[in-house]
Design a protein around this motif. Structure first.
Motif, short mmCIF file in Angstrom:
data_model
loop_
_atom_site.label_atom_id
_atom_site.label_comp_id
_atom_site.label_asym_id
_atom_site.label_seq_id
_atom_site.Cartn_x
_atom_site.Cartn_y
_atom_site.Cartn_z
N GLU A 220 0.83 -1.20 0.00
CA GLU A 220 0.00 0.00 0.00
C GLU A 220 0.86 1.25 0.00
O GLU A 220 1.96 1.27 0.54
CB GLU A 220 -0.86 0.06 1.26
N TYR B 224 -3.71 3.21 -2.41
CA TYR B 224 -3.56 2.49 -3.67
C TYR B 224 -2.60 1.33 -3.47
O TYR B 224 -1.77 1.32 -2.56
CB TYR B 224 -3.00 3.40 -4.76
N ASN C 175 -8.12 -1.43 -5.42
CA ASN C 175 -7.88 -0.09 -4.88
C ASN C 175 -9.12 0.44 -4.17
O ASN C 175 -9.03 1.04 -3.10
CB ASN C 175 -7.49 0.87 -6.00
#
Length: 339
Positions: free
Chosen positions: A113, A121, A192
């Motif tokens: 991440e 994201y 995401n």
């Protein structure tokens, strides 16, 4: 001995970014370009941070082992704990040419991440494609979309891993649709979305952009064209959006149409305009360095008038300071249009 020329260039680039990095970190952003070699002393070399990942890429030729060692040593001191992966993308097709050392293979193929403006994201240094899952030079555009998005309907075309759509949803858009032809990219986009606490559930549509935009615009997409059956495509109802974002590739050809950012941007512009509400906003990108930005802007104005949707206002969105330009005309050109 270390290459003091390269090391000095890395140091100058980092010094130039210290204020920017402080501002980005204050707004929950830990992804940025640390070295933009085309402008900062080593053409073809880039260094990007994505959270705990340091992604080093070369485009004009492979890095010499001594250069790579100098890059590693510099950033190990500047950012202790970051994990470096080097991708040599100098072959003509930009595919990654170098093998990952065995002791870094797991690091290279593990998702991790990172955050940008509070939006989470995924990134992975090595995957089935070649490009990183989020283009950092589009941060300024995502920032502007987040400012525009609250209570708006948003269409993200050529969505790739849907970074713009996820950012819009996080910022309070009431309806978000992401369109891309690659299921692998949309899968990352869905993942995401799951990383974030979103007030709205984005939609992900696997479709050729021309087929999707023609249907959303109300033009329609025939299933037979000149006596030939078109490939299957999802059927979409006519729907105009308050904000349309379009970041097409340089060139792509399909039975539905040709994407050609050098010779035929108007082919994309008309359906995108017709997907946008009267009084809405269309954001267009062109990432081809050799396209003159003013000539491109003039072409857009003429094409919009011809389509019966003249531009009311136009605004350039420039990449932020970690993507410096020698002449103020960066390769990535982004226009916000009030239509």
């Amino acid at each position: 001995m270390p290459d003091t020329t390269l090391t000095s260039a890395l140091q100058r680039a980092l010094d130039a970014r210290r204020d920017l990095i402080a501002r980005l970190e204050a707004e929950q952003t830990n992804a940025y370009r640390l070295f933009h070699g085309t402008v900062e002393g080593r053409p073809g070399l880039t260094v990007d941070r994505y959270g705990s990942l340091l992604l080093v890429q070369s485009f004009h030729g492979p890095l010499a082992p001594t250069d790579l060692a100098d890059v590693e040593a510099f950033y190990a001191a500047a950012f202790p704990g970051l994990e470096l992966i080097y991708n040599d993308r100098s072959p003509a097709n930009s595919r990654i040419a170098n093998a990952v050392p065995p002791d870094r293979k797991e690091l290279a193929t593990t998702r991790r991440e990172f955050t940008e403006m509070g939006v989470k994201y995924w990134v992975q240094a090595r995957h089935d494609g070649q490009d990183p899952w989020l283009f950092l030079d589009l941060r300024a555009a995502r920032r502007r979309v987040m400012a525009e998005a609250p209570e708006k309907s948003v269409l993200n075309v050529f969505a790739y891993t849907c970074g713009v759509g996820i950012a819009a949803a996080k910022a309070g858009a009431r309806h978000v649709v992401n369109v891309d032809f690659a299921e692998s990219s949309l899968t990352v986009g869905r993942d995401n979305a799951k990383l974030n606490d979103l007030p709205v559930r984005p939609r992900f549509v696997k479709s050729d952009a021309f087929a999707a935009m023609r249907q959303l615009a109300g033009i329609g997409q025939p299933k037979m064209v000149r006596g030939k059956r078109m490939p299957p495509f999802p059927e979409l109802a006519k729907h105009r959006f308050d904000l349309v974002f379009m970041d097409p590739p340089r060139y792509a050809k399909s039975p539905f149409g040709v994407v050609d950012l050098i010779n035929d941007y108007p082919a994309l512009l008309k359906p995108a305009l017709l997907c946008t509400h009267e009084g809405g906003t269309l954001v267009c990108c062109n990432n081809v360095a050799e396209v003159d930005r003013q000539a491109w802007a003039d072409q857009i104005v003429r094409s919009a008038e011809k389509a019966g949707r003249p531009i009311r206002e136009m605004e350039w969105i420039l990449p932020e300071e970690d993507f410096p330009s020698l002449d103020g005309n960066p390769p990535l050109k982004t226009l916000l249009l009030r239509v």
